[in-house]
Scaffold this active site. Structure first.
Site, PDB file in Angstrom:
ATOM      1  N   ASP A 198      38.211  40.928  49.743  1.00  0.00           N
ATOM      2  CA  ASP A 198      38.604  39.763  48.960  1.00  0.00           C
ATOM      3  C   ASP A 198      38.831  38.690  50.014  1.00  0.00           C
ATOM      4  O   ASP A 198      39.832  38.720  50.741  1.00  0.00           O
ATOM      5  CB  ASP A 198      39.906  40.049  48.198  1.00  0.00           C
ATOM      6  CG  ASP A 198      40.280  38.868  47.318  1.00  0.00           C
ATOM      7  OD1 ASP A 198      40.296  37.732  47.823  1.00  0.00           O
ATOM      8  OD2 ASP A 198      40.555  39.072  46.127  1.00  0.00           O
ATOM      9  N   HIS A 199      37.882  37.775  50.146  1.00  0.00           N
ATOM     10  CA  HIS A 199      37.910  36.941  51.347  1.00  0.00           C
ATOM     11  C   HIS A 199      39.141  36.034  51.419  1.00  0.00           C
ATOM     12  O   HIS A 199      39.486  35.559  52.486  1.00  0.00           O
ATOM     13  CB  HIS A 199      36.599  36.173  51.520  1.00  0.00           C
ATOM     14  CG  HIS A 199      36.449  34.956  50.667  1.00  0.00           C
ATOM     15  ND1 HIS A 199      36.081  35.012  49.359  1.00  0.00           N
ATOM     16  CD2 HIS A 199      36.624  33.640  50.939  1.00  0.00           C
ATOM     17  CE1 HIS A 199      36.023  33.779  48.870  1.00  0.00           C
ATOM     18  NE2 HIS A 199      36.349  32.923  49.800  1.00  0.00           N
ATOM     19  N   HIS A 261      41.103  36.758  43.808  1.00  0.00           N
ATOM     20  CA  HIS A 261      41.688  35.933  44.871  1.00  0.00           C
ATOM     21  C   HIS A 261      43.122  35.478  44.573  1.00  0.00           C
ATOM     22  O   HIS A 261      44.012  35.611  45.390  1.00  0.00           O
ATOM     23  CB  HIS A 261      40.845  34.669  45.087  1.00  0.00           C
ATOM     24  CG  HIS A 261      39.406  34.940  45.410  1.00  0.00           C
ATOM     25  ND1 HIS A 261      39.011  36.002  46.173  1.00  0.00           N
ATOM     26  CD2 HIS A 261      38.271  34.267  45.089  1.00  0.00           C
ATOM     27  CE1 HIS A 261      37.693  35.975  46.309  1.00  0.00           C
ATOM     28  NE2 HIS A 261      37.219  34.930  45.651  1.00  0.00           N
TER      29      HIS A 261
HETATM   30  C1  BG6 Z   1      34.071  33.096  45.303  1.00  0.00           C
HETATM   31  C2  BG6 Z   1      33.744  32.673  43.893  1.00  0.00           C
HETATM   32  O1  BG6 Z   1      34.592  34.404  45.308  1.00  0.00           O
HETATM   33  O2  BG6 Z   1      35.031  32.185  45.841  1.00  0.00           O
HETATM   34  C3  BG6 Z   1      33.207  31.248  43.878  1.00  0.00           C
HETATM   35  O3  BG6 Z   1      32.787  33.566  43.343  1.00  0.00           O
HETATM   36  C4  BG6 Z   1      34.174  30.300  44.561  1.00  0.00           C
HETATM   37  O4  BG6 Z   1      32.950  30.808  42.545  1.00  0.00           O
HETATM   38  C5  BG6 Z   1      34.573  30.849  45.930  1.00  0.00           C
HETATM   39  O5  BG6 Z   1      33.534  29.053  44.709  1.00  0.00           O
HETATM   40  C6  BG6 Z   1      35.687  30.021  46.528  1.00  0.00           C
HETATM   41  O6  BG6 Z   1      35.898  30.403  47.856  1.00  0.00           O
HETATM   42  P1  BG6 Z   1      36.474  29.367  48.914  1.00  0.00           P
HETATM   43  O7  BG6 Z   1      36.670  30.178  50.154  1.00  0.00           O
HETATM   44  O8  BG6 Z   1      35.439  28.288  49.069  1.00  0.00           O
HETATM   45  O9  BG6 Z   1      37.742  28.825  48.355  1.00  0.00           O
END
Ligand code: BG6
Length: 508
Positions: A198-199, A261
């Protein structure tokens, strides 16, 4: 090899990675090109990548190793953020890039892959360590895992080497399919080999929440229902769905951002301190918190969850289409491109404190932050209305990473005139160093065998249990969508949801 506790090693971020091969399924796709390859190249730039390192890309398209290298070169040069692209370094890095084409449901692919991995191990001295990275459409996860299992590729060749697998979100489309995916994974891999990414957990500022809370003495005593009035977590994006209309139409904001997230961010804000700072101890606390989130009944959902969808509007002075006009989207789609939910945590620390979470596409700007709103002073001694404003602590996740504490101050001059002011900490100016991207951190961690910032199946299931009743409730209704204009802060119903408890959304 048993995973050592990486936290016992204070130098882990200075250390180089152990040798290994990274197999990327979906190497021709968006995630691999935008995030994974730039992150791995960046680790090479930082001199963290050892000589015994290789990447084996896979997708259906026929390509030679040379063609794959060229394609990845273009992607890295294009998507590398705030780092120079060095041709000599790239040439060196690219010598470790290989490619094998093939259909993921063809058992022959995995036999060919086994052969290539052996040759690569001999050529690059990767020590038999292999990391599989699932960056394909989620519907391919099952076939890949079975394919790896049938070729015995999940088994390390000897005691001293390892095989691991990284699974990208979404972990299932709902609670039932999340169970199914888990069963499929465990038929082939042992849990110690599985890393669910989960980045958001890899973002520097999300990790800093733990340092802020548990590395300082002054905040934690206030961190509870006695002093905190409510919490707001916002993840706003100005972009629309771009080329992902087809996927997004089936997903929606609640599934795409909140189920994973933002619930992880909420768990990090609200969890108890762990007894020790070790991967499983920290994850146990996050999981406990997720399990304490109240599961809503239909009558509660009606009042505490709001879906939104953007219609045409204007962003940054330009016209923007509505969601239903985007490519690949059904003109009648009921998808939520915005979701706002009020969660409650049923434990002693948080009973009665609302956690308002919202996420939306096509908002006025890109910003992710957490606002902790404290109770007001019990009695206002000063005449000004401003003096009874609540203190707020803002944890800014992106793009301007930092922390601010808002309080009121006397304006210079006669009388007791008050004004809100803020004490600010800014990451960039305080440390003066570049912040690693979430994917750099998480790739480094998995190769080192550190799972602290990865989610676990019990967390995945706990999050599904919380959002599934809302998804089910919404699926049975027809909402009057679109209900907010592109470039605005979401539907009116979302403001009303907070107003019922006397609160308002902050404008970040
Ligand atoms: C992803 C979603 O997991 O996270 C995307 O599938 C979203 O829809 C993205 O745009 C957002 O990531 P970050 O790191 O740009 O906030």
């Amino acid at each position: 090899m048993a995973d050592a506790n990486p936290f016992q090693d204070p130098l882990r971020f200075e250390r180089r990675l152990p040798p290994c091969a990274v197999v990327i399924f979906g190497a021709n796709g968006d995630l691999a090109q935008r995030k994974l390859l730039p992150a791995l190249y960046r680790l090479a730039f930082e001199r963290r990548i050892p000589p015994g390192f290789a990447i084996l890309g896979n997708s259906r398209t026929e390509m030679s190793d040379e063609q794959f290298r060229d394609k990845m070169r273009d992607a890295v040069a294009r998507f590398l953020e705030d780092s120079p692209f060095e041709q000599a370094l790239w040439d060196d890095f690219a010598r470790g890039l290989y490619y094998v084409a093939g259909d993921l449901s063809d058992p022959g692919l995995y036999q060919r892959m086994a052969g290539r991995l052996e040759t690569i191990a001999a050529e690059r001295k990767t020590g038999g360590n292999v990391l599989y990275y699932l960056s394909t459409q989620p519907s391919h996860y099952g076939p890949v895992i079975e394919g790896l299992g049938s070729a015995g590729l999940q088994k390390a060749p000897d005691e001293g080497s390892w095989r691991r697998i990284v699974i990208e979100k979404p972990f299932g489309h709902n609670l039932t399919t999340a169970f199914e995916l888990d069963r499929c994974v465990h038929k082939v891999f042992d849990e110690s080999q599985v890393y669910r990414i989960d980045h958001y957990l890899g973002k520097e500022t999300v990790q800093n929440i733990l340092a802020f809370r548990f590395g300082n003495g002054i905040f934690e005593p206030l961190w509870n229902r006695r002093y905190i009035n409510h919490v707001q977590i916002t993840a706003a994006e100005s972009i629309g769905v771009g080329s992902r209309g087809g996927y997004y139409q089936e997903a929606g904001a609640l599934r795409d951002m909140i189920q994973n997230h933002l619930l992880q961010v909420m768990a990090t804000v609200a969890m108890e301190p762990s007894a020790v700072f070790e991967p499983n101890a920290v994850r146990d606390e996050r999981a406990k918190l997720l399990r304490s989130i109240r599961i809503m009944k239909p009558q509660e959902i009606e009042l505490n969850a709001v879906p939104g969808q953007y219609g045409p509007g204007r962003i940054g002075g330009e016209d923007a289409k509505g969601f239903r006009q985007e490519k690949g989207v059904d003109p009648e789609a009921q998808t939520d491109t915005y979701s706002a939910v009020t969660f409650f945590v049923d434990n002693w620390r948080w009973a009665g404190v609302p956690f308002y979470i919202r996420s939306g596409k096509r908002m006025p700007k890109r910003v992710t932050d957490i606002a902790i709103q404290f109770n007001t002073a019990p009695l206002s001694l000063f005449p000004s209305e401003v003096s009874s404003r609540p203190n707020q602590l803002i944890l800014r996740i992106q793009p301007e990473e930092g922390i601010s504490l808002r309080f009121v101050s006397k304006q210079p001059g006669g009388g007791m005139r008050m004004r809100p002011v803020s004490m600010d900490f800014n990451y960039g100016s305080s440390f003066g160093v570049r912040t690693p991207t979430a994917y750099e951190t998480l790739l480094l961690d998995v190769i080192m065998g550190d799972s602290t910032l990865y989610t676990r199946q019990d967390m995945v299931e706990a999050s599904w249990r919380v959002v599934q009743p809302i998804l089910d409730y919404w699926a049975e209704r027809k909402f009057d969508l679109p209900n907010y204009a592109a470039g605005s802060w979401g539907p009116k119903a979302s403001d009303e949801m907070l107003a019922r408890r006397g609160h308002v959304w902050r404008i970040p």
